[in-house]
Design a protein around this motif. Structure first.
Motif, PDB file in Angstrom:
ATOM      1  N   PHE A 162     -12.092   2.603 -23.512  1.00  0.00           N
ATOM      2  CA  PHE A 162     -11.171   3.303 -24.404  1.00  0.00           C
ATOM      3  C   PHE A 162     -11.508   4.786 -24.510  1.00  0.00           C
ATOM      4  O   PHE A 162     -10.618   5.637 -24.539  1.00  0.00           O
ATOM      5  N   LEU A 163     -12.791   5.103 -24.549  1.00  0.00           N
ATOM      6  CA  LEU A 163     -13.210   6.488 -24.722  1.00  0.00           C
ATOM      7  C   LEU A 163     -12.991   7.353 -23.480  1.00  0.00           C
ATOM      8  O   LEU A 163     -13.080   8.580 -23.559  1.00  0.00           O
ATOM      9  N   GLN A 164     -12.707   6.730 -22.333  1.00  0.00           N
ATOM     10  CA  GLN A 164     -12.510   7.501 -21.116  1.00  0.00           C
ATOM     11  C   GLN A 164     -11.424   8.563 -21.284  1.00  0.00           C
ATOM     12  O   GLN A 164     -11.556   9.680 -20.803  1.00  0.00           O
ATOM     13  N   ARG A 165     -10.340   8.203 -21.979  1.00  0.00           N
ATOM     14  CA  ARG A 165      -9.229   9.142 -22.122  1.00  0.00           C
ATOM     15  C   ARG A 165      -8.980   9.550 -23.567  1.00  0.00           C
ATOM     16  O   ARG A 165      -8.105  10.387 -23.824  1.00  0.00           O
ATOM     17  N   TYR A 166      -9.694   8.979 -24.473  1.00  0.00           N
ATOM     18  CA  TYR A 166      -9.519   9.309 -25.887  1.00  0.00           C
ATOM     19  C   TYR A 166      -9.808  10.788 -26.106  1.00  0.00           C
ATOM     20  O   TYR A 166     -10.866  11.287 -25.728  1.00  0.00           O
ATOM     21  N   PRO A 167      -8.887  11.543 -26.710  1.00  0.00           N
ATOM     22  CA  PRO A 167      -9.071  12.994 -26.860  1.00  0.00           C
ATOM     23  C   PRO A 167     -10.207  13.392 -27.785  1.00  0.00           C
ATOM     24  O   PRO A 167     -10.668  14.533 -27.728  1.00  0.00           O
ATOM     25  N   GLY A 168     -10.633  12.505 -28.686  1.00  0.00           N
ATOM     26  CA  GLY A 168     -11.711  12.829 -29.609  1.00  0.00           C
ATOM     27  C   GLY A 168     -11.261  12.746 -31.055  1.00  0.00           C
ATOM     28  O   GLY A 168     -10.087  12.958 -31.373  1.00  0.00           O
ATOM     29  N   ASN A 169     -12.191  12.427 -31.929  1.00  0.00           N
ATOM     30  CA  ASN A 169     -11.856  12.260 -33.348  1.00  0.00           C
ATOM     31  C   ASN A 169     -11.318  13.529 -33.986  1.00  0.00           C
ATOM     32  O   ASN A 169     -10.556  13.474 -34.953  1.00  0.00           O
ATOM     33  N   ASP A 170     -11.708  14.682 -33.447  1.00  0.00           N
ATOM     34  CA  ASP A 170     -11.231  15.940 -34.020  1.00  0.00           C
ATOM     35  C   ASP A 170      -9.806  16.261 -33.576  1.00  0.00           C
ATOM     36  O   ASP A 170      -9.200  17.213 -34.091  1.00  0.00           O
ATOM     37  N   ARG A 171      -9.256  15.467 -32.672  1.00  0.00           N
ATOM     38  CA  ARG A 171      -7.923  15.744 -32.145  1.00  0.00           C
ATOM     39  C   ARG A 171      -6.914  14.626 -32.398  1.00  0.00           C
ATOM     40  O   ARG A 171      -5.751  14.746 -32.021  1.00  0.00           O
ATOM     41  N   VAL A 172      -7.341  13.570 -33.027  1.00  0.00           N
ATOM     42  CA  VAL A 172      -6.468  12.415 -33.248  1.00  0.00           C
ATOM     43  C   VAL A 172      -6.605  11.935 -34.690  1.00  0.00           C
ATOM     44  O   VAL A 172      -7.714  11.851 -35.220  1.00  0.00           O
ATOM     45  N   THR A 173      -5.479  11.616 -35.322  1.00  0.00           N
ATOM     46  CA  THR A 173      -5.506  11.046 -36.677  1.00  0.00           C
ATOM     47  C   THR A 173      -5.049   9.600 -36.686  1.00  0.00           C
ATOM     48  O   THR A 173      -5.521   8.799 -37.482  1.00  0.00           O
ATOM     49  N   LEU A 174      -4.141   9.262 -35.776  1.00  0.00           N
ATOM     50  CA  LEU A 174      -3.607   7.905 -35.718  1.00  0.00           C
ATOM     51  C   LEU A 174      -3.765   7.342 -34.315  1.00  0.00           C
ATOM     52  O   LEU A 174      -3.415   7.999 -33.335  1.00  0.00           O
ATOM     53  N   ILE A 175      -4.300   6.135 -34.239  1.00  0.00           N
ATOM     54  CA  ILE A 175      -4.430   5.435 -32.963  1.00  0.00           C
ATOM     55  C   ILE A 175      -3.344   4.364 -32.905  1.00  0.00           C
ATOM     56  O   ILE A 175      -3.207   3.560 -33.834  1.00  0.00           O
ATOM     57  N   GLY A 176      -2.574   4.391 -31.860  1.00  0.00           N
ATOM     58  CA  GLY A 176      -1.509   3.412 -31.716  1.00  0.00           C
ATOM     59  C   GLY A 176      -1.616   2.666 -30.410  1.00  0.00           C
ATOM     60  O   GLY A 176      -2.487   2.933 -29.580  1.00  0.00           O
ATOM     61  N   GLU A 177      -0.707   1.735 -30.231  1.00  0.00           N
ATOM     62  CA  GLU A 177      -0.597   1.048 -28.954  1.00  0.00           C
ATOM     63  C   GLU A 177       0.854   0.657 -28.748  1.00  0.00           C
ATOM     64  O   GLU A 177       1.548   0.262 -29.684  1.00  0.00           O
ATOM     65  N   ASP A 178       1.331   0.832 -27.514  1.00  0.00           N
ATOM     66  CA  ASP A 178       2.671   0.387 -27.142  1.00  0.00           C
ATOM     67  C   ASP A 178       2.541  -1.012 -26.563  1.00  0.00           C
ATOM     68  O   ASP A 178       1.850  -1.202 -25.546  1.00  0.00           O
ATOM     69  N   ALA A 179       3.179  -1.978 -27.208  1.00  0.00           N
ATOM     70  CA  ALA A 179       2.949  -3.378 -26.838  1.00  0.00           C
ATOM     71  C   ALA A 179       4.263  -4.144 -26.731  1.00  0.00           C
ATOM     72  O   ALA A 179       4.846  -4.540 -27.736  1.00  0.00           O
ATOM     73  N   TYR A 180       4.719  -4.329 -25.493  1.00  0.00           N
ATOM     74  CA  TYR A 180       5.933  -5.092 -25.230  1.00  0.00           C
ATOM     75  C   TYR A 180       5.578  -6.435 -24.600  1.00  0.00           C
ATOM     76  O   TYR A 180       4.611  -6.530 -23.844  1.00  0.00           O
ATOM     77  N   GLN A 181       6.382  -7.440 -24.882  1.00  0.00           N
ATOM     78  CA  GLN A 181       6.200  -8.723 -24.213  1.00  0.00           C
ATOM     79  C   GLN A 181       7.034  -8.716 -22.943  1.00  0.00           C
ATOM     80  O   GLN A 181       8.213  -9.053 -22.936  1.00  0.00           O
ATOM     81  N   TRP A 182       6.402  -8.347 -21.833  1.00  0.00           N
ATOM     82  CA  TRP A 182       7.095  -8.337 -20.544  1.00  0.00           C
ATOM     83  C   TRP A 182       6.879  -9.648 -19.797  1.00  0.00           C
ATOM     84  O   TRP A 182       7.720 -10.064 -18.998  1.00  0.00           O
ATOM     85  N   GLY A 183       5.755 -10.287 -20.030  1.00  0.00           N
ATOM     86  CA  GLY A 183       5.434 -11.535 -19.351  1.00  0.00           C
ATOM     87  C   GLY A 183       5.605 -12.742 -20.263  1.00  0.00           C
ATOM     88  O   GLY A 183       6.530 -12.797 -21.073  1.00  0.00           O
ATOM     89  N   THR A 184       4.681 -13.686 -20.158  1.00  0.00           N
ATOM     90  CA  THR A 184       4.781 -14.896 -20.962  1.00  0.00           C
ATOM     91  C   THR A 184       4.367 -14.624 -22.400  1.00  0.00           C
ATOM     92  O   THR A 184       3.621 -13.679 -22.690  1.00  0.00           O
ATOM     93  N   GLU A 185       4.837 -15.468 -23.280  1.00  0.00           N
ATOM     94  CA  GLU A 185       4.484 -15.343 -24.692  1.00  0.00           C
ATOM     95  C   GLU A 185       2.982 -15.477 -24.901  1.00  0.00           C
ATOM     96  O   GLU A 185       2.376 -14.712 -25.667  1.00  0.00           O
ATOM     97  N   GLU A 186       2.371 -16.429 -24.235  1.00  0.00           N
ATOM     98  CA  GLU A 186       0.936 -16.654 -24.419  1.00  0.00           C
ATOM     99  C   GLU A 186       0.116 -15.469 -23.939  1.00  0.00           C
ATOM    100  O   GLU A 186      -0.864 -15.082 -24.578  1.00  0.00           O
ATOM    101  N   ASP A 187       0.506 -14.891 -22.800  1.00  0.00           N
ATOM    102  CA  ASP A 187      -0.220 -13.718 -22.298  1.00  0.00           C
ATOM    103  C   ASP A 187      -0.092 -12.546 -23.270  1.00  0.00           C
ATOM    104  O   ASP A 187      -1.055 -11.808 -23.508  1.00  0.00           O
ATOM    105  N   PHE A 188       1.107 -12.373 -23.816  1.00  0.00           N
ATOM    106  CA  PHE A 188       1.335 -11.290 -24.769  1.00  0.00           C
ATOM    107  C   PHE A 188       0.488 -11.481 -26.021  1.00  0.00           C
ATOM    108  O   PHE A 188      -0.184 -10.541 -26.480  1.00  0.00           O
TER     109      PHE A 188
END
Length: 375
Positions: free
Chosen positions: A255-281
């Motif tokens: 996660f930290l590989q691309r994380y801009p840093g605590n001084d540059r981010v206030t909210l952490i989000g995730e884009d999460a769509y069910q494209w495959g099976t329900e169980e995998d999602f």
């Protein structure tokens, strides 16, 4: 005089001075903190307070068009104020999302054919009614001239960094984004607080800023280039959100590989769509939110599902049977369903089989809509 009495005398005489000095220092720090509190800081406080009540429902382009109405596309003034969510449950979403893709090249409409003037007006209207707004940006490929999804060249990000062949062009793009953002003011002339969410889904490789299209260092430089450029315009009303895509295998090192840093981010989000099976999602989302909620807590960040949904909703009970039970386990601030239009929709509408189930979601005590958060 004994050493003990001398120490006692110094303490008795010096203590008031020390107390006064400490009090003055604390008052000065408090006054400085009050003075420096930005519009974005106040938005973060509001989001934190609302999180104690539950999580907010959001929808992309909610007042622009819907499953059965053309709205913006038809340029029909009679459809102003419409909303699939409003028509189903009698309430607007708490959060509305808008996108600026296309503004960087001087277009009058964004990549989804929504006029920027309409975005301006609807965004301010939602703020005025007590709602919260978030902005994403899908800029065109500055090197090839293609869309944000043009991944034909792996040197695009490098080309817009200082010294790159397209660096000057990208500075113009940042200026145009800033010009628009500076117009977003309420009736009193105060800046509208905005959750600003650039460079999303960067752990995928379908955008020109994605994982396989630029190095981690290049991505960090890209983030800072935009953030510093907008801050230099005095835009202190932007709450910066970092939102990678559903991963299913986050650990701190990855996660930290691309994380801009605590001084540059206030909210952490995730884009999460069910494209495959329900169980995998369900498995992937549970794993990700477990990691992200722990990371957010340790680092003092807000957490959200910055995009989510199931395309064209083939499951009439998905809201309360799949999505809600997972969200209930985690301290998320909001979830934002992607847009509705006739050929592709991710949100609810009164004409869809999922309407009854969405009403159950609306009636739940911990799901917040506009009426629940309007001040």
């Amino acid at each position: 005089m004994s050493g003990y009495l001398m120490r006692l005398r110094w303490t008795a005489k010096g203590l008031p001075c020390v107390v006064l000095a400490l009090t003055a220092l604390l008052m000065a720090c408090s006054q400085k903190a009050d003075k420096e509190q930005t519009v974005a800081d106040k938005l973060a406080e509001r989001l934190t307070a609302l999180q104690q009540k539950g999580y907010m429902m959001g929808h992309q382009d909610d007042p622009m068009y819907g499953v059965t109405w053309a709205g913006t596309y038809a340029n029909d003034s009679a459809e102003l104020g419409r909303s699939d969510v409003l028509e189903l449950v009698g309430d607007y979403p708490a959060v509305m999302g808008f996108d600026l893709g296309g503004i960087e090249v001087g277009d009058q409409k964004n990549l989804d054919s929504v006029p920027f003037q309409r975005i301006h007006d609807e965004l301010i209207a939602h703020h005025e009614r007590g709602g919260i707004v978030t902005i994403s940006w899908h800029p065109r490929n500055p090197l090839t001239g293609g869309t944000a999804w043009d991944v034909s060249d792996t040197t695009t990000v490098a080309s817009i960094l200082p010294g790159g062949s397209e660096a000057e062009k990208f500075q113009t793009w940042i200026q145009r984004v800033g010009d628009f953002l500076l117009t977003l003011k309420d009736k009193d002339g105060q800046p509208v607080p905005i959750i600003f969410r650039p460079w999303h889904e960067n752990n995928g490789s379908w955008f020109w800023w994605g994982q396989k299209l630029c190095s981690d260092n290049e991505f960090h430089s890209l983030w800072c280039l935009l953030q510093d450029g907008l801050k230099s315009r005095g835009l202190s009303n932007l709450l910066w959100s970092y939102s990678p895509n559903l991963d299913g295998g986050w650990n701190e090192e990855r996660f930290l590989q691309r994380y801009p840093g605590n001084d540059r981010v206030t909210l952490i989000g995730e884009d999460a769509y069910q494209w495959g099976t329900e169980e995998d999602f369900k498995k992937a989302l549970t794993a990700d939110l477990t990691f992200l909620s722990d990371f957010a807590k340790k680092n003092g960040k807000l957490l959200a599902m910055t995009e989510c949904g199931l395309q064209n909703m083939p499951d009439a009970t998905w809201w309360t049977r799949v999505l809600k039970p997972i969200m209930d386990k985690y301290p998320i601030s909001y979830f934002l369903l992607w847009r509705n239009y006739s050929k592709e929709y991710f949100g609810p509408a009164a004409t869809l089989p999922c309407a009854a189930d969405f009403k159950k979601l609306y009636e739940a005590d911990n799901t917040l809509f506009l009426k629940d958060i309007a001040e």
